[in-house]
Design a protein around this motif. Structure first.
Motif, PDB file in Angstrom:
ATOM      1  N   GLU A 145      44.259  31.607   5.370  1.00  0.00           N
ATOM      2  CA  GLU A 145      45.169  33.111   5.433  1.00  0.00           C
ATOM      3  C   GLU A 145      46.652  31.246   5.191  1.00  0.00           C
ATOM      4  N   ALA A 146      47.033  30.672   5.835  1.00  0.00           N
ATOM      5  CA  ALA A 146      47.453  29.881   5.792  1.00  0.00           C
ATOM      6  C   ALA A 146      48.266  29.687   4.276  1.00  0.00           C
ATOM      7  N   TYR A 147      46.759  29.102   3.828  1.00  0.00           N
ATOM      8  CA  TYR A 147      46.788  29.353   1.944  1.00  0.00           C
ATOM      9  C   TYR A 147      47.672  30.025   1.633  1.00  0.00           C
ATOM     10  N   LYS A 148      47.458  31.486   1.631  1.00  0.00           N
ATOM     11  CA  LYS A 148      47.377  32.113   1.267  1.00  0.00           C
ATOM     12  C   LYS A 148      49.574  32.666   0.798  1.00  0.00           C
ATOM     13  N   ALA A 149      49.435  32.709   2.831  1.00  0.00           N
ATOM     14  CA  ALA A 149      50.860  32.711   3.379  1.00  0.00           C
ATOM     15  C   ALA A 149      51.927  31.802   2.412  1.00  0.00           C
ATOM     16  N   ARG A 150      51.489  30.652   2.584  1.00  0.00           N
ATOM     17  CA  ARG A 150      52.251  29.368   1.578  1.00  0.00           C
ATOM     18  C   ARG A 150      52.584  29.911   0.043  1.00  0.00           C
ATOM     19  N   PHE A 151      51.858  30.763  -0.776  1.00  0.00           N
ATOM     20  CA  PHE A 151      52.482  31.401  -2.425  1.00  0.00           C
ATOM     21  C   PHE A 151      53.177  32.153  -1.605  1.00  0.00           C
ATOM     22  N   ILE A 152      53.099  33.009  -1.021  1.00  0.00           N
ATOM     23  CA  ILE A 152      53.682  33.936  -0.726  1.00  0.00           C
ATOM     24  C   ILE A 152      55.409  33.495  -0.170  1.00  0.00           C
ATOM     25  N   GLU A 153      54.702  32.897   0.679  1.00  0.00           N
ATOM     26  CA  GLU A 153      56.778  32.453   0.908  1.00  0.00           C
ATOM     27  C   GLU A 153      57.502  31.113  -0.236  1.00  0.00           C
ATOM     28  N   LEU A 154      56.597  31.241  -1.087  1.00  0.00           N
ATOM     29  CA  LEU A 154      57.225  31.017  -2.439  1.00  0.00           C
ATOM     30  C   LEU A 154      57.337  31.304  -3.365  1.00  0.00           C
ATOM     31  N   GLY A 155      56.928  32.130  -3.276  1.00  0.00           N
ATOM     32  CA  GLY A 155      57.412  33.764  -4.194  1.00  0.00           C
ATOM     33  C   GLY A 155      56.387  34.594  -4.439  1.00  0.00           C
ATOM     34  N   MET A 156      55.279  34.233  -4.939  1.00  0.00           N
ATOM     35  CA  MET A 156      54.411  35.095  -5.137  1.00  0.00           C
ATOM     36  C   MET A 156      54.015  36.242  -5.076  1.00  0.00           C
ATOM     37  N   SER A 157      53.712  37.142  -6.119  1.00  0.00           N
ATOM     38  CA  SER A 157      53.342  38.119  -5.751  1.00  0.00           C
ATOM     39  C   SER A 157      52.204  38.128  -4.876  1.00  0.00           C
ATOM     40  N   GLU A 158      51.906  39.248  -4.372  1.00  0.00           N
ATOM     41  CA  GLU A 158      50.691  39.248  -2.884  1.00  0.00           C
ATOM     42  C   GLU A 158      49.806  39.613  -3.483  1.00  0.00           C
ATOM     43  N   PRO A 159      49.841  40.266  -4.888  1.00  0.00           N
ATOM     44  CA  PRO A 159      48.284  40.452  -5.929  1.00  0.00           C
ATOM     45  C   PRO A 159      48.100  38.940  -6.063  1.00  0.00           C
ATOM     46  N   MET A 160      49.000  37.580  -6.826  1.00  0.00           N
ATOM     47  CA  MET A 160      48.745  36.864  -7.045  1.00  0.00           C
ATOM     48  C   MET A 160      48.366  35.683  -6.058  1.00  0.00           C
ATOM     49  N   ALA A 161      48.922  35.768  -5.345  1.00  0.00           N
ATOM     50  CA  ALA A 161      49.384  34.856  -4.366  1.00  0.00           C
ATOM     51  C   ALA A 161      47.468  35.319  -3.703  1.00  0.00           C
ATOM     52  N   GLN A 162      46.904  36.393  -3.726  1.00  0.00           N
ATOM     53  CA  GLN A 162      45.747  37.086  -3.183  1.00  0.00           C
ATOM     54  C   GLN A 162      44.103  36.016  -4.352  1.00  0.00           C
ATOM     55  N   GLY A 163      45.088  36.164  -4.957  1.00  0.00           N
ATOM     56  CA  GLY A 163      43.636  35.444  -6.574  1.00  0.00           C
ATOM     57  C   GLY A 163      43.674  34.623  -6.533  1.00  0.00           C
ATOM     58  N   MET A 164      44.667  33.428  -6.101  1.00  0.00           N
ATOM     59  CA  MET A 164      44.413  31.916  -5.491  1.00  0.00           C
ATOM     60  C   MET A 164      43.659  31.964  -4.506  1.00  0.00           C
ATOM     61  N   THR A 165      43.761  33.045  -3.448  1.00  0.00           N
ATOM     62  CA  THR A 165      43.186  32.884  -2.045  1.00  0.00           C
ATOM     63  C   THR A 165      41.442  33.010  -2.802  1.00  0.00           C
ATOM     64  N   ASP A 166      41.468  34.184  -3.198  1.00  0.00           N
ATOM     65  CA  ASP A 166      39.821  34.091  -4.068  1.00  0.00           C
ATOM     66  C   ASP A 166      39.391  33.191  -4.773  1.00  0.00           C
ATOM     67  N   MET A 167      39.997  33.129  -5.537  1.00  0.00           N
ATOM     68  CA  MET A 167      39.380  31.803  -6.526  1.00  0.00           C
ATOM     69  C   MET A 167      39.689  30.385  -5.598  1.00  0.00           C
ATOM     70  N   ALA A 168      39.982  29.990  -4.966  1.00  0.00           N
ATOM     71  CA  ALA A 168      39.305  28.682  -3.803  1.00  0.00           C
ATOM     72  C   ALA A 168      38.401  29.109  -2.762  1.00  0.00           C
ATOM     73  N   LEU A 169      38.565  30.097  -2.759  1.00  0.00           N
ATOM     74  CA  LEU A 169      37.309  29.929  -2.192  1.00  0.00           C
ATOM     75  C   LEU A 169      35.553  30.734  -2.083  1.00  0.00           C
ATOM     76  N   ALA A 170      36.097  30.824  -3.722  1.00  0.00           N
ATOM     77  CA  ALA A 170      35.113  31.245  -4.537  1.00  0.00           C
ATOM     78  C   ALA A 170      34.310  29.470  -4.876  1.00  0.00           C
ATOM     79  N   LYS A 171      34.980  28.817  -5.174  1.00  0.00           N
ATOM     80  CA  LYS A 171      35.388  27.792  -5.297  1.00  0.00           C
ATOM     81  C   LYS A 171      34.365  26.520  -3.769  1.00  0.00           C
ATOM     82  N   ASP A 172      35.023  26.739  -3.113  1.00  0.00           N
ATOM     83  CA  ASP A 172      34.420  26.881  -1.514  1.00  0.00           C
ATOM     84  C   ASP A 172      33.331  27.252  -1.724  1.00  0.00           C
TER      85      ASP A 172
END
Length: 294
Positions: free
Chosen positions: A234-261
């Motif tokens: 949740e904090a990972y996604k929130a940081r991307f949104i804070e940096l100006g990323m759209s919600e879908p792209m921030a979610q995409g980054m988060t989903d990728m990290a979860l899959a790698k985990d």
């Protein structure tokens, strides 16, 4: 004629540098040609514009034997599908209309794994590969784990706080690859006219390391303690949104990290062919340390 997309990016610029050592004719697509070094501008043909624009790629792919395909970052895209598949669609039309023989692209590991369909950027990247492969062009998808060079994004906190962050478990050992090795592999394929068909080319670096392992290496190279700290998804996604990323792209980054985990990058068997040269320690000595100390 070899066409290079994203020639000022971290990977694209290194591919271009490698190709400039050859006698091949080179054409680049650049939004802002002034970002290219003068000696490069004097050596290559330049098509100005976005390689997501049909008019630009039709012009750039004319007479091309091979194309290096690399997506630009689009942190405010409306979806990961739009950022990957939508952006690539014009190029696929131009591959066919211009009769391009070969293409080399940067993609991701994970095809066939149980998490491949819910891995954010990776899922979209694999769909992009399928789109390119469906054009009839011979295609080599360089399927990558995370890049060692991604740690440069946290150079400031490493320098100032002695820590770096990820939502992935600090104990999960995973492959990682230096962008210099990606660029070398891409250039080699672009200069080799002998291959055809569509295949994936995984590049796994020389060893699997966890983030805790990496922290030990970074500490030894820098001569000061550096630790890894796991954060929540949740904090990972929130940081991307804070940096100006759209919600879908921030979610995409988060989903990728979860899959790698969950093991996305660990499914590819390591072989001598997919084991690349640059170790994490060497990369830290030659790239990270100068960045931290400057």
């Amino acid at each position: 004629m070899i066409v290079i997309t994203a020639p000022t990016s971290m990977i694209g610029s290194q591919v271009l540098d490698n190709l400039l050592k050859s006698e091949e004719s080179i054409r680049v697509i650049a939004r802002d040609p002034s970002r290219l070094p003068l000696q490069v501008r004097e050596r290559v043909e330049i098509v100005q514009g976005s390689h997501g624009d049909i008019d630009v790629v039709v012009r750039a792919f004319a007479g091309a034997d091979a194309v290096f395909w690399l997506l630009p970052p689009d942190p405010q895209a409306e979806s990961v599908e739009a950022a990957y598949v939508g952006f690539t669609q014009p190029a696929c039309e131009a591959f066919k209309s211009r009769g391009v023989k070969r293409a080399v692209g940067v993609s991701a590991l994970g095809r066939g794994t149980r998490v491949a369909g819910r891995a954010g950027y990776v899922t979209a990247s694999l769909a992009m590969d399928d789109l390119i492969g469906g054009t009839g062009v011979s295609y080599r998808a360089l399927t990558m784990p995370s890049f060692m060079d991604n740690i440069l994004r946290q150079a400031g906190v490493i320098r100032n706080q002695g820590v770096f962050f990820s939502p992935i478990s600090g104990d999960r050992k995973m492959p990682s690859c230096a962008t210099r090795d990606i660029a070398a592999a891409a250039a080699g394929l672009l200069l080799d006219p002998s291959w055809n068909g569509c295949e994936e080319v995984p590049l796994l670096g020389p060893e699997n390391l966890s983030f805790n392992d990496m922290a030990e290496v970074i500490s030894e190279v820098l001569g000061r303690p550096v630790r890894f700290q796991r954060i929540s998804f949740e904090a990972y996604k929130a940081r991307f949104i804070e940096l100006g990323m759209s919600e879908p792209m921030a979610q995409g980054m988060t989903d990728m990290a979860l899959a790698k985990d969950q093991g996305l990058d660990n499914a590819e068997p390591r072989t001598p062919e997919n084991t690349t040269l640059t170790s994490f320690r060497q990369w830290c000595e030659e790239v990270l340390k100068p960045t931290i100390l400057r």
